[in-house]
Design a protein around this motif. Structure first.
Motif, PDB file in Angstrom:
ATOM      1  N   PHE B 165      -5.788  -7.312   9.050  1.00 39.19           N
ATOM      2  CA  PHE B 165      -6.483  -6.396   7.941  1.00 39.19           C
ATOM      3  C   PHE B 165      -6.423  -7.068   6.540  1.00 39.19           C
ATOM      4  CE2 PHE B 165      -4.845  -3.316  10.965  1.00 39.19           C
ATOM      5  CZ  PHE B 165      -5.803  -2.536  11.180  1.00 39.19           C
ATOM      6  N   ALA B 166      -5.341  -7.827   6.112  1.00 35.23           N
ATOM      7  CA  ALA B 166      -5.398  -8.504   5.032  1.00 35.23           C
ATOM      8  C   ALA B 166      -6.389  -9.809   4.949  1.00 35.23           C
ATOM      9  CB  ALA B 166      -3.919  -9.416   4.768  1.00 35.23           C
ATOM     10  N   ILE B 169      -9.873  -7.452   4.568  1.00 33.33           N
ATOM     11  CA  ILE B 169     -10.119  -7.261   3.120  1.00 33.33           C
ATOM     12  C   ILE B 169     -10.664  -8.254   2.420  1.00 33.33           C
ATOM     13  CG2 ILE B 169      -9.057  -6.151   1.103  1.00 33.33           C
ATOM     14  CD1 ILE B 169      -7.265  -4.729   3.047  1.00 33.33           C
ATOM     15  N   SER B 173     -14.383  -8.894   0.830  1.00 28.85           N
ATOM     16  CA  SER B 173     -14.701  -8.616  -0.791  1.00 28.85           C
ATOM     17  C   SER B 173     -15.170  -9.799  -1.200  1.00 28.85           C
ATOM     18  CB  SER B 173     -13.440  -8.239  -1.589  1.00 28.85           C
ATOM     19  OG  SER B 173     -12.308  -8.659  -0.700  1.00 28.85           O
ATOM     20  N   SER B 190      -9.708  -5.637  -5.231  1.00 29.51           N
ATOM     21  CA  SER B 190      -9.237  -5.470  -3.887  1.00 29.51           C
ATOM     22  C   SER B 190      -7.773  -5.894  -3.715  1.00 29.51           C
ATOM     23  CB  SER B 190     -10.216  -6.045  -2.701  1.00 29.51           C
ATOM     24  OG  SER B 190      -9.944  -7.492  -2.637  1.00 29.51           O
ATOM     25  N   SER B 191      -7.669  -6.970  -4.576  1.00 26.26           N
ATOM     26  CA  SER B 191      -6.244  -7.408  -4.681  1.00 26.26           C
ATOM     27  C   SER B 191      -5.320  -6.403  -5.473  1.00 26.26           C
ATOM     28  CB  SER B 191      -6.215  -8.843  -5.178  1.00 26.26           C
ATOM     29  OG  SER B 191      -6.110  -8.855  -6.642  1.00 26.26           O
ATOM     30  N   ARG B 194      -4.389  -3.949  -3.114  1.00 26.67           N
ATOM     31  CA  ARG B 194      -3.569  -4.159  -2.000  1.00 26.67           C
ATOM     32  C   ARG B 194      -2.167  -4.109  -2.680  1.00 26.67           C
ATOM     33  NH1 ARG B 194      -5.643  -9.904   0.307  1.00 26.67           N
ATOM     34  NH2 ARG B 194      -4.113 -10.628  -1.322  1.00 26.67           N
ATOM     35  N   VAL B 216     -10.873   1.145   3.060  1.00 26.93           N
ATOM     36  CA  VAL B 216     -10.174  -0.057   2.596  1.00 26.93           C
ATOM     37  C   VAL B 216      -8.519  -0.137   3.330  1.00 26.93           C
ATOM     38  CG1 VAL B 216      -9.519  -1.546   0.486  1.00 26.93           C
ATOM     39  CG2 VAL B 216     -11.159   0.354   0.442  1.00 26.93           C
ATOM     40  N   ILE B 218      -5.765  -0.627   3.341  1.00 28.63           N
ATOM     41  CA  ILE B 218      -4.378  -1.064   2.879  1.00 28.63           C
ATOM     42  C   ILE B 218      -2.972  -0.371   3.843  1.00 28.63           C
ATOM     43  CG2 ILE B 218      -5.359  -1.981   0.819  1.00 28.63           C
ATOM     44  CD1 ILE B 218      -3.757   0.445  -0.466  1.00 28.63           C
ATOM     45  N   PHE B 249     -11.271  -4.693  12.326  1.00 28.65           N
ATOM     46  CA  PHE B 249     -11.918  -5.151  11.000  1.00 28.65           C
ATOM     47  C   PHE B 249     -12.193  -6.338  10.723  1.00 28.65           C
ATOM     48  CE2 PHE B 249     -10.292  -0.633  10.070  1.00 28.65           C
ATOM     49  CZ  PHE B 249     -11.105  -0.334   8.984  1.00 28.65           C
ATOM     50  N   SER B 253     -15.405  -7.962   9.370  1.00 30.55           N
ATOM     51  CA  SER B 253     -15.542  -8.410   8.128  1.00 30.55           C
ATOM     52  C   SER B 253     -16.138  -9.970   8.241  1.00 30.55           C
ATOM     53  CB  SER B 253     -14.230  -8.905   7.461  1.00 30.55           C
ATOM     54  OG  SER B 253     -13.449  -9.867   8.514  1.00 30.55           O
TER      55      SER B 253
END
Lengths: 259, 269
Positions: B165-166, B169, B173, B190-191, B194, B216, B218, B249, B253
């Motif tokens: 997921f990390a 994301i 982005s 996005s960070s 997070r 999103v 998180i 995800f 991405s």
């Protein structure tokens, strides 16, 4: 030079919009976080601050940190790495003064475009969040001092890049220290007493905590106002001298690769 | 892309060759290496100090104790490590795209995403990993979670799934720069979001929870995966779905990133 900085920043209107939306999401999350924290607490007021006070404080503190950011460390770091800094140093204008006014232009745009609207919104959303009287004057005086404190801390950090030629680590260290010790992450009032006393002596609290204490504290005694502004002024002068001397020493030994 | 059919062996061989070059060049800047380490450790310490400060005044947050929060925090750091170490080049993608340098990646006979991402290995992420692991071990010990093979295996599987997921994301982005200028604000947003992964999602209102789970994601960086260890009596379905969703995800991405990269080809700037 203020105008150049101003125009430079106006180009990025879309970026500003994204920033505003992003900040709003961030604030909503922060709201729920602190609500959960207060809901789990047996008492409503912690060290004189209610949930509403805390939110107003934190929202404005993060708004201050946001508009005050000058990106100096990255700018200088890049100039050192590319050698551009030599050209700037040779110019017949003082490097520090030049940089200050260029950055100041950007800061003023941010003040008008993001901070003051935030302040107005906070006032109405939170239902007369702060008094509209002399405290506003003290607040803006204090805010100017905090811009200066922040500038000198930035400039000092930027000068370190002359030696290290690397930016990320040193800049992050600055961000972290300022973030925690200015009260922007957690209000200074929630710190354990010993910790708070140390934080109150340091210059970092002058960036967020001082102006906000003046804004939110209604009907403060003049002596209190003067002592808060006095501490800020002391740090402006002290940091200006220290960062100036450090810059002078450092410029002599600057090494530029193939500049 | 006829070459994308090449095997894992071929790609891993190239990968280690490229990464080795990057690590060598980074280690030659000692000051940078140590300062980055210092910066990384300071960030992580400040997160822990934040919890410590809050818990000095408040006994718990929404039923979550200090040690449980430290566990979530440590888990977050561990699961963010692959994104930090291996996919860090995403942070400078926008420079490559605006300057046009990105074209060089399109001309090689290997997968564009692979080639671009493999160029950097971020050493400072290792400190984040170590700090996170220490935090997890400390909290694991304090919470008296049984230390058996099943739990350790669960921890490994869940942290790997969470790391997908990390990465997803970050990919998504960063890839926004193919469409819009100044995409830095999306990356930094996005960070920033997070950062909230270290708190239990249960503190947010329902619509927010849905956004943080499916839009999103998180909530999958720590909250859902950690439930299998922290609250073994009431594990939500989403906890078991973490690996599946993670893969989904990640693939999405990747597709998004590649669509952007193709778009760049098309404009030929």
């Amino acid at each position: 030079m203020i105008r150049v900085g101003f125009l430079d920043n106006m180009q990025f209107r879309l970026a500003l919009a994204v920033q505003v939306i992003g900040n709003m999401i961030y604030l909503v999350l922060m709201y729920f976080l602190w609500k959960a924290i207060f809901d789990s607490s047996p008492v409503d007021t912690i060290n004189g601050m209610t949930f509403e006070d805390t939110m107003i404080y934190l929202v404005l503190a993060s708004a201050i940190l946001e508009f005050i950011e000058m990106w100096i460390v990255w700018g200088v770091g890049r100039d050192v790495q590319s050698g551009q800094i030599v050209v700037d140093l040779l110019r017949p204008v003082n490097y520090r003064t030049n940089m200050f006014f260029t950055c100041f232009g950007g800061t003023i745009v941010n003040l008008i475009a993001t901070f003051i609207p935030t302040m107005i919104v906070v006032y109405f959303v939170a239902g007369r969040a702060y008094a509209l009287s002399w405290n506003l004057l003290w607040f803006f005086i204090s805010l100017i001092l905090s811009i200066l404190i922040n500038y000198y801390i930035n400039f000092f950090t930027a000068t370190i890049t002359f030696y290290t030629e690397s930016v990320w680590g040193i800049n992050v260290a600055r961000e972290v220290v300022v973030g925690v010790l200015s009260g922007a992450t957690i209000p200074l009032a929630f710190f354990p007493d010993a910790f708070r006393k140390v934080a109150e002596i340091l210059p970092f609290q002058g960036i967020c905590n001082s102006p906000l204490t003046l804004l939110l504290g209604d009907g403060m005694a003049p002596s209190e106002v003067i002592s808060i502004l006095g501490v800020q002024l002391f740090w402006v002068v002290a940091l200006s001298v220290v960062s100036g001397l450090f810059f002078k020493v450092s410029v002599r030994r600057i090494t530029v690769n193939g500049g | 892309m006829e070459n994308s059919k090449r095997g894992v062996k071929f790609y891993s061989k190239i990968y280690f060759k490229i990464i080795a070059q990057d690590i060598k060049s980074k280690l030659s800047y000692r000051a940078d290496f140590f300062l980055s380490m210092l910066g990384m450790i300071l960030i992580n310490v400040s997160g822990a100090v934040g919890f410590w400060l809050i818990f000095q005044r408040f006994p718990e947050i929404n039923g979550w104790t200090y040690h449980e929060m430290i566990f979530l925090y440590g888990f977050c750091l561990v699961s963010a490590t692959p994104a930090q170490c291996l996919f860090d080049n995403n942070w400078v993608l926008r420079y490559a795209v605006y300057s046009g340098d990105f074209i060089k990646y399109c001309f090689r006979p290997i997968n564009v995403f692979f080639y671009y991402i493999s160029e950097t290995f971020d050493l400072k992420g290792i400190w984040q990993f170590l700090f996170g692991l220490i935090a997890v071990i400390y909290a694991w010990n304090k919470l008296q979670i049984p230390l058996d093979a099943v739990n350790v295996l669960l921890f490994i599987i869940q942290s790997l799934s969470a790391s997908l997921f990390a990465v997803a994301i970050l990919n998504a982005s960063a890839a926004s720069c193919f469409w819009i200028e100044n995409s830095f604000f999306i990356l930094s947003l996005s960070s920033k979001l997070r950062d909230f992964a270290k708190y239990p999602v249960s503190i947010f209102s329902k619509p927010l929870r849905i956004i943080l789970t499916f839009v999103v994601p998180i909530a999958f960086l720590a909250y859902y995966p950690c439930q299998s260890l922290l609250r073994p009596d009431a594990i939500p379905v989403l906890t078991w779905l973490t690996p599946v969703f993670g893969a989904l995800f990640f693939v999405l991405s990747y597709k998004f990133w590649m669509t952007g990269a193709k778009r760049f080809n098309g404009t030929g700037s």
